[in-house]
Design a protein around this motif. Structure first.
Motif, short mmCIF file in Angstrom:
data_model
loop_
_atom_site.label_atom_id
_atom_site.label_comp_id
_atom_site.label_asym_id
_atom_site.label_seq_id
_atom_site.Cartn_x
_atom_site.Cartn_y
_atom_site.Cartn_z
N LYS A 1 4.55 57.81 38.60
CA LYS A 1 4.62 56.48 39.22
C LYS A 1 4.98 55.45 38.16
O LYS A 1 5.73 54.51 38.42
N LEU B 1 4.42 51.50 46.54
CA LEU B 1 4.39 52.96 46.57
C LEU B 1 3.39 53.39 47.62
O LEU B 1 2.22 53.01 47.56
N ALA B 2 3.85 54.18 48.60
CA ALA B 2 2.97 54.55 49.70
C ALA B 2 1.80 55.37 49.20
O ALA B 2 0.65 55.13 49.53
N LYS B 3 2.11 56.34 48.37
CA LYS B 3 1.08 57.30 47.98
C LYS B 3 0.89 57.21 46.49
O LYS B 3 1.83 57.21 45.72
N CYS B 4 -0.35 57.11 46.07
CA CYS B 4 -0.58 57.05 44.65
C CYS B 4 -1.94 57.64 44.35
O CYS B 4 -2.88 56.93 44.03
N TYR B 5 -2.08 58.95 44.51
CA TYR B 5 -3.33 59.57 44.12
C TYR B 5 -3.50 59.33 42.65
O TYR B 5 -2.58 59.54 41.86
N GLY B 6 -4.67 58.84 42.29
CA GLY B 6 -4.90 58.40 40.93
C GLY B 6 -4.68 59.46 39.88
O GLY B 6 -4.42 59.16 38.73
#
Lengths: 597, 394
Positions: A561, A550-555
């Motif tokens: 996700k 997954l390119a983007k995974c802001y916590g």
């Protein structure tokens, strides 16, 4: 007995048999509106959806006719598909009459013709009915002509009806009374009761639907089953109206049920004759046959720990379906599973769907195959129902494949393309008959070709107008070879299939190409090879996937996700790991999906 | 043991969501809404929301603050200043706290950068996406590349600590441009590097569900091309002295984003604002066992403001179950190229590493991770196929 009529309905799928049966039940007050859920006789959900009747069922109707008498009309429902022709013949031989229901806009189809011929051979009176006459496309005159030309039954007085609107229902019932002869038989003669159908009920065990031809049966009678030679004590008799109603006796001419504390269906075979142990009949009723499975496939649970659950599910289905055969099978690729035998492709489809739907099984099914007879060099003959089990080539003298006689009925304009198809499928023309605007082609054909994709192709070359009926003819020597599929160099036993030598190169290339399409890209290259013996005839490569992240995974928000990964994992669950390669379920059927040249 | 045991509580961050945008981008799946910005009402709502959450982290120091969106730079510097002051007044905000604001590179926003600095913003994250006007258009962005360059220059001159968000594997617009080529991707990388910012984020554009792109997918570079672009980006940035420390994040040495690092290391964070997510570790009390709690605020700005004022902005509050905590930790921690220390896992989750031992073994067998008795980190293969590793923990 003069006021009894036993009849069944012969109709093609979708020509309105079940709706018509419901109309009869409704008309005769068998059920209240509330109980009258649509299509009562087709009680299994699957039957409702597909519009086919898998098991014969029955309803005893009371009809007050125009002559003032009350008649007992026994409707015996019959399955309408080619896989179940034996059941149809048993249902028909329990009747004195049969309604031939033909869709007034579509005309006669092959299965109807075949079943009608069976009825005529059995001496059953055929009463033609033209259904769906309310549709704008209905052409009763043409349908009438076709019945006369194709089936050879006088259709001048054919009843015009619409099961949907209720038109002509009384006319049909009056025609049954007028044309179908009442049953004959001596209530005092030794008992002869024909088993039309049998099924398993959780509370009472096996329930047998019977037609009493001679004599009388009642509870506490000691019954003798003439084909199996077994004895059972009669516990209950009764009729379906259509709900079950107990009676004191069932006697000659009547149709009803017998319950005798039987635990497995094998003791109550369709077509067997029941008589009394104390006073047996001198001969059984004719026509009994052991039904043998024609089509085999491996069924495997996607997850190995579901093996026991699959066994239990098959056991339960078997309780109600004597024609289902299964035995344990171990595949190197798929692990523990079952080799199952079916009457035909529809039967196989139905079993598969019931396993998935009613028992929530996740299955991998291998491509269906017919049984091959292999004559070995030592003179012994073995039956091979799984290509992976083919004896070593050096031991084989010859391989024989099952040949069927198929009857195909179609409008004239499609004869050319259907003949081309039959020739492609290694068919030999036996007969061609012009019947009005329809043509009836008879071909001897390898059953393996029909199992493959013949039916779909037939529908497509004839725009759905051609219909097919077939029966087993004989085993014949054939030049067939085993096609193996190798994944990353390892032979996958579950993917092996038998093909005709002339088609083997082409099939091999097609299967390999289809596999490449179906196998998703993995973390490494996947090589797919098709081989005959040691000879590789096709090779395809599934290129490795490059990344899966997954390119983007802001916590902050992890829920979405998580869902995405769960879905991805769920998708993989429907795949089977062979070695380290994940293979989707449909890939095991790739051989069936190889397109045209 | 069914509940976690915390020897110490993790570092705490604060996330503040500003839910408005001038125009919603077709690829964006964040909680953003077109419509008039309501500064006054929203600030009041945020403060009330923060107060309602205070009892859950009373006395703990906030180490980082992040204004995300939406487009936080639509808010005036005064408004941002008031929020920061409000946070300072109600909580223990560390004097050295990293305070980041996400900004759009429009002219209107860039003019405010100096003022943002004066009210306490010390890090700027600019949503550049691309320096190619055709691609910006295909992405539905409202700015052009000239504005982008100017915004970066102003950001560097005022706040200095700047991150650029750039994307690759960009689509063709429906008016006829081609999907991004390798040469175009390289040009974007070179342009981004030319500003020498301390931090860069390079993401592959992803089709997220429930977006305009998901419904009408534009033509994109294929899987292999996107993978090649990822490698090219990594090579260029590493050659320029950036450390690739997370799947899509690159920083000059010691300049990692502290706020995101806290997410990735399974730290705690309070999330306020419409649709904001929070995660807090609770040490336990005589009446309640220790637990990890996730919260989500109501999403619609209007409803949020109405409910926040009553101290009722939480849409959902759930306790992270024992069988979920391993996956949730890994989801972010394995994104870090250096992975995590086993001690960190035990401190942050409150469980022994034994909880995930079987999954770790499986990942190791598949060569997706490597580990010793102190640390666990993804292998280069594991970084490429992180999802395959994460599935093992599900």
């Amino acid at each position: 007995m003069q006021h009894i009529r036993n009849f069944s309905i012969i109709a093609h799928i979708d020509h309105g048999k079940s709706t018509l049966a419901d109309r009869f039940i409704h008309r005769c007050g068998g059920l209240s509106d509330r109980e009258m859920s649509e299509q009562v006789l087709d009680s299994m959900d699957l039957e409702k959806e597909r519009g086919i009747t898998i098991k014969a069922q029955t309803a005893a109707l009371h009809y007050k006719a125009k002559d003032g008498n009350i008649y007992n009309l026994n409707l015996i429902d019959t399955p309408g598909h080619v896989d179940f022709s034996y059941e149809v013949s048993r249902s028909l031989s329990a009747c004195e009459g049969a309604l031939l229901v033909v869709d007034a806009s579509q005309g006669v189809e092959a299965q109807t013709v075949a079943n009608c011929y069976t009825a005529i051979e059995l001496g059953v009176e055929v009463v033609p009915v033209l259904n769906k006459v309310d549709l704008p496309s209905a052409d009763p005159d043409r349908a009438r002509e076709e019945i006369e030309e194709v089936v050879g039954v006088d259709a001048t007085d054919a009843v015009l009806a619409s099961a949907k609107t209720g038109l002509g229902i009384d006319d049909i019932l009056e025609a049954v009374i007028a044309k179908v002869p009442p049953p004959k038989g001596d209530v005092n003669a030794p008992l002869k009761a024909l088993i039309i159908d049998s099924w398993f009920d959780n509370y009472v065990g096996v329930v047998m639907l019977v037609r009493v031809m001679e004599g009388t049966v009642k509870p506490k009678d000691k019954l003798l089953f003439m084909a199996t030679g077994r004895n059972h004590l009669c516990e209950q008799v009764g009729v379906f109206a259509p709900r079950s109603t107990q009676k004191e006796t069932l006697s000659a001419g009547q149709v009803g049920f017998v319950i005798a504390g039987i635990k497995e269906l094998d003791s109550a075979k369709v077509g067997d004759t029941i008589t009394l142990a104390q006073r047996p009949a001198d001969s059984a009723l004719p026509g009994f046959k052991e039904v043998k499975p024609q089509v085999f496939a491996g069924l495997y649970p996607v997850e190995a720990n579901q093996y026991e659950a699959l066994r239990e599910a098959l056991e339960k289905l078997k309780l109600n379906d004597a024609s289902l055969h299964y035995e344990t099978e171990v595949s190197q690729a798929l692990g523990f599973g079952f080799r199952c035998g079916f009457l035909g492709l529809l039967h196989m489809d139905v079993i598969q769907e019931r396993l998935e739907r009613e028992y929530d099984m996740d299955l991998v099914t291998t491509a269906p195959t017919v049984v091959y007879q292999v004559l070995q060099r030592d003179g012994t003959v073995v039956n091979v129902d799984n290509p992976a089990k083919l004896p070593d080539l050096s031991k084989i003298e010859e391989i024989r494949e099952p040949i069927i006689t198929s009857t195909i009925l179609m409008p004239q304009e499609y004869v050319g393309s259907v003949m081309t198809l039959c020739n492609e499928k290694r068919g030999n023309q036996v007969n061609m008959q012009y019947l009005g605007r329809q043509v009836m082609l008879t071909y001897d054909m390898p059953m393996a070709e029909v199992v493959m994709d013949f039916f779909d192709k037939l529908k497509s070359v004839s725009r759905g107008y051609a219909s097919l009926d077939y029966e087993f003819k004989e085993f014949r020597t054939a030049d067939v070879v085993k096609l193996d599929i190798l994944i990353n160099g390892d032979k996958v036993d579950a993917l092996s299939c038998m093909v005709h030598r002339a088609q083997s190169q082409y099939r091999g290339r097609q299967v390999a190409a289809k596999m490449r399409e179906l196998i998703p890209r993995q973390m490494f290259d996947v090589a797919v090879q098709a081989a005959i013996g040691a000879n590789v005839i096709a090779r395809e490569n599934v290129k490795a996937m490059r990344k899966d992240v997954l390119a983007k995974c802001y916590g902050g928000d992890i829920t979405r996700k998580k869902k995405l990964l769960e879905k991805q994992k769920e998708g993989k669950k429907r795949m089977k790991s062979v070695g380290s390669v994940e293979i989707p379920q449909e890939a095991f059927l790739a051989i069936l999906q190889t397109g045209d040249k | 043991m069914l509940s976690p045991q915390f020897t110490s509580l993790p570092p705490l961050s604060l996330y503040i969501h500003i839910p408005w945008c001038i125009r919603k981008c077709p690829y964006c799946d964040f909680n953003s809404h077109e419509g008039a910005v309501q500064e006054r009402e929203y600030i009041n709502a945020l403060m009330s929301d923060l107060e309602s959450e205070l009892p859950n982290f009373w006395g703990r120091t906030i180490h980082t603050v992040f204004f995300g969106g939406g487009t936080p730079s639509l808010f005036s510097a005064d408004a941002i200043g008031e929020i920061i002051a409000g946070v300072r007044a109600r909580t223990r905000l560390s004097p050295q706290a990293e305070i980041t604001l996400e900004a759009n590179p429009g002219t209107f926003e860039a003019q405010k950068f100096a003022d943002y600095k004066s009210v306490g913003i010390n890090r700027l994250s600019i949503g550049i996406q691309s320096f190619n006007d055709a691609h910006l258009k295909a992405l539905g962005r409202v700015h052009d590349s000239a504005e982008a360059r100017r915004a970066i220059e102003i950001g560097l001159a005022t706040i200095g600590n700047v991150n650029l968000d750039v994307m690759f594997a960009l689509p063709a617009s429906h008016t006829g441009t081609e999907p991004q080529t390798m040469a175009e991707c390289e040009r974007d990388v070179e342009t981004a590097l030319s500003f020498n910012t301390p931090h860069l984020s390079f993401y592959q554009l992803t089709m997220e569900p429930n977006t305009v792109f998901a419904k009408k997918p534009p033509p994109l570079p294929d899987h292999d091309m996107a993978a090649d672009m990822q490698l090219r980006v990594e090579a260029f940035l590493e050659a320029a002295g950036y450390v690739h420390y997370e799947t899509s994040a690159y920083a000059k040495p010691q300049r990692e984003c502290q706020h995101n690092m806290n997410y990735w290391k399974f730290g705690d964070y309070v999330g306020i604002g419409a649709g904001a997510h929070g995660k807090l570790s609770m040490p336990g009390s005589p009446t309640e066992p220790p637990r990890i709690v996730r919260t989500e605020r109501v999403k619609q700005p209007r409803e949020y403001m109405q409910r926040a004022i009553r101290g009722d902005a939480v849409h959902e509050r759930r306790i992270v179950a024992r069988n979920e905590v391993g996956f949730e930790f890994m989801l972010n921690a394995l994104r870090l190229n250096e992975g995590f220390a086993i001690r960190e896992f035990e401190e942050r989750t409150g469980f022994s590493i034994a909880l995930v031992n079987r999954a770790l073994n499986e990942c190791e067998a598949k060569r997706l991770i490597e580990r010793d008795h102190l640390r666990v980190k993804p292998t280069p293969l594991g970084r490429q196929f992180l999802n395959q590793a994460l599935e093992v923990f599900l």
